[in-house]
Write a protein that holds these residues in place. Structure first.
Motif, short mmCIF file in Angstrom:
data_model
loop_
_atom_site.label_atom_id
_atom_site.label_comp_id
_atom_site.label_asym_id
_atom_site.label_seq_id
_atom_site.Cartn_x
_atom_site.Cartn_y
_atom_site.Cartn_z
N ASP A 206 0.83 -1.20 0.00
CA ASP A 206 0.00 0.00 0.00
C ASP A 206 0.86 1.25 0.00
OD1 ASP A 206 -2.87 -0.58 0.04
OD2 ASP A 206 -2.44 -1.67 1.89
N ASP A 252 -1.02 2.02 5.11
CA ASP A 252 -2.32 1.43 4.78
C ASP A 252 -3.38 2.51 5.04
OD1 ASP A 252 -4.77 0.20 4.76
OD2 ASP A 252 -4.27 -1.35 6.21
N GLU A 259 2.80 0.26 6.62
CA GLU A 259 2.89 -0.84 5.68
C GLU A 259 4.37 -1.18 5.51
OE1 GLU A 259 0.40 -2.86 2.49
OE2 GLU A 259 0.61 -2.75 4.65
N SER A 264 2.83 -6.49 3.96
CA SER A 264 2.45 -6.59 2.55
C SER A 264 2.88 -7.94 1.97
CB SER A 264 3.05 -5.43 1.75
OG SER A 264 4.47 -5.37 1.91
#
Length: 610
Positions: A206, A252, A259, A264
């Motif tokens: 993200d 995020d 993130e 991820s």
């Protein structure tokens, strides 16, 4: 990583946010490695930014094991490593002083050799020892470098696949972009500009923009714009680093949480592949049969065993530990290995050389505007900030990186440089940025709001090194950052301070400034005084690179080829920031994800087998 101030004491924002953290322990029981001999197609050493990325991609078609010395930062370090604002104010482990707080569960606790050109300082160099590596500790800026820098990379390694246009598909592959939420940002003068063509339908990382804008930073951004650093309409992902832009971040946006490669790529692999992770495990040595890498000796809580690789071993241990692991395994400068009674597998003089570490200094004033730290430190305003964060993923707690500008030095300032510095800069591409300016804000020790703009060199001319103190991988590597070993770095930073003083003298900055300059202070005025200040106060921004440099076979510093294969041996690659052949302008996190994607794709297509 982007840090607002290291030369002053930064006030803490109070108690950590009592938010509900997403449970990170998502890998299945059968994905947790059991100590004991085992064989996989690929063994990846290091579960950091690059390590988890390449492991996740390889596990789409092969059996893969990841060896990681740490665990989950969410449980080991809590909100400080999850809440965006706390990446600026709550991660105490980034303290560069020798009295840094000890957090061995998430930091390698490395301390450098005395920096002879920087006041003899020994520097604590925080590096993430956790799943996610330093993507779990950085300030989450997602900034690609310039097209000219990638062209230089391509030229150095003799491979045009490293030009920006050819790398763009790998940048796109990782990223799931969320456009800025202008309602939550609620700042008409802070609308991010970006080029939609620089992104695609990628995943799983993200990237978004802050859901809140710091009022002080908006004024500092205006001040930089007022002296000629205009908004870049394409932002920091199109290969153009000039002017200014609001910074995209690895956040995020739905939850306003960090993130990392763990949230991820590891989460993706956990749900879609049979990737096996060996947490809290130390890779002590790469094993060879002749010059062919066959496995890794691993220690988990005192149990020693071998993870064998039927295809390849991939070292992703980071800029300091990747060269160390190569050396203790017999790959490195022959004289160094023999001095530590290590059998030489491959005499590779470039291992541990060519360390590039960009440094930065601040210019700061007290200001009349509020900032995020002030809002959350105030018992009157903190409850509403907490509500915004918990209920709307918005407000000050959701905010990390802010605004960055890049430029080539003006002719006026260029004329003040040493002839040797001008000659060094003249060798760079004509569109290569020379100085980075970061707008930031923090609380002074008395609780007063401080506005800060930092100058960072974009092209590091000084070189340091990494070597070993023993044949034992558990003994810390010996690190010499080499700060200011080339006078050009200090020279450029002096010019950077002068440029920032021009920004502080502008109408936007003066409208919020409360009195005289605090850092460095009006008494620091001559070039000699400025240089002395720079050497005494400059600090890293955690972007070291190039200790296992990519290059052409036979080049003095080259350790790997353009497919990340280690010269002189077989079935061994290095894939992390240590293989960058130069210190690239911008922030390297985006390029680390990219290079892991690129090398994984080479392997997937069957190329580069040694």
């Amino acid at each position: 990583m982007m840090i607002l101030s290291l030369s002053v004491a930064v006030a803490f924002v109070g108690a950590l946010v009592p938010c509900s953290l997403a449970v990170p322990l998502r890998i299945r029981a059968d994905q947790v490695g059991t100590p004991g001999d085992a064989t996989f197609d690929y063994v990846v050493i290091g579960g950091g930014t690059a390590g988890l990325t390449i492991a996740a991609r390889l596990s789409e078609f092969a059996s893969v094991a990841v060896i990681e010395a740490g665990g989950y930062y969410q449980t080991d370090y809590g909100n400080a490593s999850v809440v965006p604002l706390l990446s600026l104010t709550g991660i105490d482990v980034i303290d560069p002083s020798e009295t840094f707080p000890h957090r061995p569960e998430i930091d390698w606790e490395l301390v450098t050799q005395p920096q002879t050109n920087a006041g003899g300082r020994k520097v604590h160099y925080a590096q993430g020892k956790t799943l996610g590596g330093s993507s779990a500790l950085n300030t989450m800026s997602y900034v690609r470098s310039s097209a000219s820098a990638y062209q230089r990379w391509a030229d150095l390694v003799g491979d045009n696949s490293y030009t920006f246009d050819n790398l763009l598909p790998y940048f796109k592959k990782s990223v799931r972009l969320t456009p800025p939420n202008l309602t939550k940002r609620n700042a008409v003068n802070a609308t991010p500009e970006y080029d939609t063509n620089s992104f695609g339908a990628g995943s799983p990382l993200d990237v978004s923009w802050n859901n809140w804008v710091d009022p002080t930073i908006t004024w500092l951004a205006k001040s930089l714009q007022s002296i000629g650093l205009a908004i870049n309409p394409k932002g920091w992902s199109s290969g153009q680093l000039n002017g200014g832009s609001w910074v995209p971040s690895t956040i995020d946006p739905a939850h306003a949480t960090r993130e990392s490669s763990q949230t991820s790529f590891l989460d993706y692999a956990a749900g879609n592949t049979r990737l096996v992770v060996y947490p809290h495990s130390m890779a002590s040595k790469i094993l060879f049969k002749g010059t062919t890498a066959t496995g890794v000796s691993v220690n988990t809580a005192g149990t020693t065993y071998t993870l064998s690789a039927s295809k390849e071993i991939i070292v992703s241990a980071g800029v300091f530990h990747s060269p160390q692991l190569l050396m203790v395994s017999g790959v490195g400068p022959k004289a160094t290995l023999e001095s530590k009674s290590i059998a030489v597998v491959a005499d590779l003089p470039g291992v541990g050389q060519n360390l590039r570490d960009p440094v930065s200094v601040n210019v700061a004033h007290f200001v009349s505007t509020t900032n995020a730290q002030g809002v959350v430190a105030n018992p009157v305003t903190q409850p509403e900030a907490l509500r915004q964060y918990q209920e709307d993923a918005a407000g000050p707690y959701s905010s990390a990186a802010g605004y960055i500008s890049y430029e080539r030095l003006t002719n006026e300032l260029r004329s003040t440089l040493l002839d040797t510095t001008r000659a060094a800069l003249a060798k760079l591409p004509s569109d290569s940025p020379e100085v980075q300016f970061i707008a930031g804000t923090f609380l002074w020790t008395n609780g007063s709001a401080m506005g800060s703009m930092s100058a960072t060199i974009c092209n590091t001319f000084s070189r340091g090194s990494v070597t070993i103190s023993s044949s034992n991988a558990s003994d810390a590597p010996v690190i010499d950052l080499g700060w200011f070993s080339d006078p050009a770095d200090g020279d450029v930073l002096v010019a950077g301070i002068k440029r920032l003083r021009q920004a502080w003298a502008s109408d936007p900055a003066q409208s919020i400034s409360l009195g005289a300059e605090v850092i460095p202070g009006d008494s620091v005025s001559t070039d000699e005084q400025l240089l002395a200040f720079v050497k005494a106060n400059a600090n890293m921004i955690w972007h070291p690179s190039s200790t296992c440099s990519m290059g052409k076979q036979g080049d003095a510093d080259a350790v790997v080829d353009s497919q990340a294969r280690v010269f002189g041996v077989q079935r061994l690659r290095v894939v992390d920031i240590s293989i960058f052949p130069l210190s690239i302008p911008g922030h390297p996190q985006a390029s680390v994800y990219m290079v892991a994607e690129k090398i994984a794709d080479i392997i997937k297509k069957g190329g580069g087998v040694q």
